[in-house]
Design a protein around this motif. Structure first.
Motif, PDB file in Angstrom:
ATOM      1  N   VAL A 153       0.842  -1.201   0.000  1.00 22.81           N
ATOM      2  CA  VAL A 153       0.000   0.000   0.000  1.00 22.81           C
ATOM      3  C   VAL A 153       0.874   1.247   0.000  1.00 22.81           C
ATOM      4  CG1 VAL A 153      -1.790   1.275   1.233  1.00 22.81           C
ATOM      5  CG2 VAL A 153      -1.806  -1.228   1.279  1.00 22.81           C
ATOM      6  N   HIS A 154       0.556   2.147  -0.915  1.00 27.26           N
ATOM      7  CA  HIS A 154       1.214   3.464  -0.971  1.00 27.26           C
ATOM      8  C   HIS A 154       0.247   4.424  -1.639  1.00 27.26           C
ATOM      9  CE1 HIS A 154       4.033   6.637  -2.175  1.00 27.26           C
ATOM     10  NE2 HIS A 154       4.763   6.221  -1.166  1.00 27.26           N
ATOM     11  N   ASP A 155       0.260   5.688  -1.214  1.00 23.23           N
ATOM     12  CA  ASP A 155      -0.715   6.634  -1.768  1.00 23.23           C
ATOM     13  C   ASP A 155      -0.574   6.849  -3.270  1.00 23.23           C
ATOM     14  OD1 ASP A 155       1.635   8.079  -1.528  1.00 23.23           O
ATOM     15  OD2 ASP A 155       0.733   9.803  -0.530  1.00 23.23           O
ATOM     16  N   SER A 156       0.597   6.555  -3.844  1.00 20.73           N
ATOM     17  CA  SER A 156       0.776   6.759  -5.284  1.00 20.73           C
ATOM     18  C   SER A 156       0.471   5.513  -6.126  1.00 20.73           C
ATOM     19  CB  SER A 156       2.213   7.208  -5.574  1.00 20.73           C
ATOM     20  OG  SER A 156       3.118   6.136  -5.339  1.00 20.73           O
ATOM     21  N   PHE A 157       0.213   4.368  -5.483  1.00 24.07           N
ATOM     22  CA  PHE A 157      -0.001   3.138  -6.236  1.00 24.07           C
ATOM     23  C   PHE A 157      -1.369   3.104  -6.915  1.00 24.07           C
ATOM     24  CE2 PHE A 157       3.008   0.351  -3.451  1.00 24.07           C
ATOM     25  CZ  PHE A 157       4.103   0.857  -4.125  1.00 24.07           C
TER      26      PHE A 157
END
Length: 183
Positions: A153-157
């Motif tokens: 999980v990452h905000d840019s994924f």
């Protein structure tokens, strides 16, 4: 489906392609900022050579080679299955580019199957970074359930699952197929 590829550090990019060399995007992949470069290298072991292996950009802190288990057998390597970036204790390989060669002492892995997702996706699916889920995939002919699929999980994924060619071929999965997260 992720085919064999190489991530290069700045130091190794300079050796293989020349000082200050910049990668040229050939095709942007689904994850923002990531791309398959026009550039390729050869992977060499005493047992075999794979020519024209695609470099993925942008540059990384450390050089890493991602291959399937079938590739590893052909190359005569015993590779660990790891999350990207975890190369401790992995075997090395020789990389040959148009301007030189590099022998890395470690860095060859089979990537752990994983799903990229952003914070909204993770919340909607009730999962968090580093969780494992089960995924149902494949069509009517060869359906399978993949266990222990790592959630990243990452905000840019952007929501997308990555599996290697061995896993995709086993279930006759193609890029763009829809899959079902089971838990």
């Amino acid at each position: 489906m992720s085919a064999r590829h190489v991530h290069l550090s700045r130091i190794h990019l300079d050796i293989l392609f020349g000082p200050g060399y910049q990668l040229h995007p050939y095709k942007y992949v689904y994850q923002p900022g990531q791309y398959a470069a026009e550039e390729t290298v050869d992977l060499v072991t005493p047992k075999a050579t794979f020519n024209n292996v695609r470099v993925l950009g942008p540059e990384r802190e450390q050089t890493q080679v991602e291959i399937s288990i079938t590739d590893a057998i052909k190359l005569g390597l015993n590779v660990p299955v790891r999350d990207s970036g975890d190369i401790k204790g992995s075997p090395g390989i020789t990389l040959i580019g148009p301007n030189g060669l590099v022998v890395i002492e470690k860095g060859v892995i089979a990537a752990w199957r994983h799903i990229h997702m952003n914070l909204v996706d993770a919340s909607e699916l009730s999962v968090k970074d580093r969780d494992f889920v089960r995924v149902q995939c494949g069509g009517e002919i060869r359906p399978i359930i993949l266990e222990k699929v790592l959630v990243r999980v990452h905000d840019s994924f952007v929501l997308e699952m990555h599996i290697d060619t061995d896993e995709a071929n086993a279930a006759m999965i193609a890029n763009g197929d829809l899959l079902k997260i089971m838990e």
